[in-house]
Write a protein that holds these residues in place. Structure first.
Motif, short mmCIF file in Angstrom:
data_model
loop_
_atom_site.label_atom_id
_atom_site.label_comp_id
_atom_site.label_asym_id
_atom_site.label_seq_id
_atom_site.Cartn_x
_atom_site.Cartn_y
_atom_site.Cartn_z
N PHE A 60 39.31 34.28 40.83
CA PHE A 60 39.63 34.59 39.26
C PHE A 60 38.06 34.32 38.38
O PHE A 60 37.83 34.80 37.85
N ASP A 61 37.90 32.60 38.69
CA ASP A 61 36.84 32.38 38.03
C ASP A 61 35.57 32.54 38.50
O ASP A 61 34.84 33.38 38.09
N ALA A 62 35.64 33.19 39.88
CA ALA A 62 34.60 34.19 40.46
C ALA A 62 34.34 35.32 39.59
O ALA A 62 33.49 35.86 39.73
N GLN A 63 35.27 36.01 39.67
CA GLN A 63 35.52 36.93 39.05
C GLN A 63 34.61 37.60 37.80
O GLN A 63 34.28 37.73 37.50
N VAL A 64 35.10 36.25 37.40
CA VAL A 64 34.31 36.04 36.03
C VAL A 64 32.97 35.86 35.79
O VAL A 64 32.27 36.52 35.20
N GLU A 65 32.83 35.02 36.77
CA GLU A 65 31.12 34.82 36.92
C GLU A 65 30.27 36.20 36.77
O GLU A 65 30.14 36.63 37.10
N MET A 66 30.85 37.35 37.98
CA MET A 66 30.91 38.88 38.23
C MET A 66 30.33 39.46 37.57
O MET A 66 29.69 39.12 37.50
N SER A 79 38.02 38.08 28.95
CA SER A 79 38.80 39.08 28.48
C SER A 79 38.43 40.42 29.07
O SER A 79 39.56 41.12 29.06
N VAL A 80 37.68 40.61 29.84
CA VAL A 80 37.60 41.97 30.73
C VAL A 80 38.23 41.50 31.91
O VAL A 80 38.88 42.97 32.35
N VAL A 81 38.26 40.88 32.33
CA VAL A 81 39.21 40.52 33.53
C VAL A 81 40.24 40.75 33.10
O VAL A 81 41.46 41.01 34.00
N ALA A 82 40.77 39.70 32.20
CA ALA A 82 42.31 39.98 31.76
C ALA A 82 42.67 41.38 31.60
O ALA A 82 43.65 41.59 31.98
N GLN A 83 42.00 41.98 30.85
CA GLN A 83 42.18 43.36 30.38
C GLN A 83 42.35 44.05 31.90
O GLN A 83 43.50 44.75 31.86
N LEU A 84 41.95 43.99 32.37
CA LEU A 84 42.19 44.86 33.74
C LEU A 84 42.86 43.99 34.55
O LEU A 84 43.85 45.35 34.84
N GLU A 85 43.35 43.13 34.53
CA GLU A 85 43.79 42.65 35.57
C GLU A 85 45.83 43.34 35.05
O GLU A 85 46.82 43.38 35.30
N GLY A 86 45.43 43.11 33.40
CA GLY A 86 46.54 43.53 32.32
C GLY A 86 46.91 44.78 33.05
O GLY A 86 48.81 44.91 33.01
N GLN A 87 45.74 45.69 32.90
CA GLN A 87 46.55 47.27 33.27
C GLN A 87 47.00 47.74 34.36
O GLN A 87 47.97 48.30 34.19
N VAL A 88 46.34 46.55 35.37
CA VAL A 88 47.09 47.31 36.58
C VAL A 88 48.24 46.05 36.77
O VAL A 88 49.31 47.85 37.35
N MET A 89 48.39 45.84 35.79
CA MET A 89 50.21 45.27 36.27
C MET A 89 50.73 46.16 35.44
O MET A 89 52.26 46.96 36.20
N PHE A 90 50.59 46.59 34.02
CA PHE A 90 51.60 47.74 33.48
C PHE A 90 51.63 49.13 34.13
O PHE A 90 52.18 49.39 34.47
#
Length: 202
Positions: free
Chosen positions: A134-140, A165-176
């Protein structure tokens, strides 16, 4: 030697498929081996434990995903402008979840997110590896947001925190999407991302 290696690949492929569909805790080594079509004794030739297999599955999945994210966010797939590339990431994420749903009837969600929810308090090795990913995704994503900031396309002050925040939003919406078994939950993502970034352009 070729047959031995083939058995290891079958175990890895079966593990990945089963972890994605069923999670970690509900699976036993015998079931994984049955799905792989190999004797149970073969498992421990390749992996010291189910946790070791989970780590191998995570690493393989990230290698595949990282290639895709690099392709998208670098502009190799089209879209020279930073926000175009970021939008493409959202679009391909939604398309990927939809394709899986069409194939098996169920939204499976994100392997990393699913394992984070299930295993973060069970095994330090997997938790640490998921943190790295997830840290790597955030850096990208932060690199792309940084480009957008330099162009004046977004108004956020901290590219890295915005990317988190963008990665968290993406991950959260995929969870939904997984929870409701509805990839339509991913459709508002891009508009929400633009608002989060304080985008000046659409």
């Amino acid at each position: 030697m070729g047959r031995t290696s083939d058995a290891g690949e079958k175990i890895l492929a079966a593990g990945r498929s089963l972890f994605e569909a069923r999670g970690y805790s509900a699976l036993g080594v015998a079931e994984i081996c049955k799905a792989a079509g190999v004797p149970k004794g073969s498992f421990y030739y390749f992996y010291a434990s189910k946790e070791a297999l989970a780590l191998a599955v995570v690493d393989e999945h990230w290698a595949d995903q990282r290639r895709e994210w690099t392709r998208i966010l670098s502009g190799e797939s089209g879209g020279a402008q930073p926000l175009d590339r970021l939008r493409k990431l959202f679009e391909e994420t939604e398309a990927g979840q939809h394709a899986v749903q069409q194939g098996c009837g169920t939204v499976l969600g994100c392997l990393f997110g699913n394992l984070s929810l299930e295993m973060s308090n069970q095994t330090e090795a997997v938790r640490a590896r998921l943190q790295e990913i997830f840290d790597a995704q955030v850096e990208m994503v932060a690199a792309v947001i940084g480009e957008a900031r330099e162009r004046g396309d977004v108004t956020v002050n901290d590219s890295r925190e915005a990317a988190r925040s963008v990665v968290a939003q993406l991950e959260g919406q995929v969870m939904f999407a997984k929870l409701y078994n509805n990839t339509g939950r991913l459709s508002p993502l891009w508009g929400n991302c633009l608002a989060l970034l304080g985008a000046r352009t659409v």
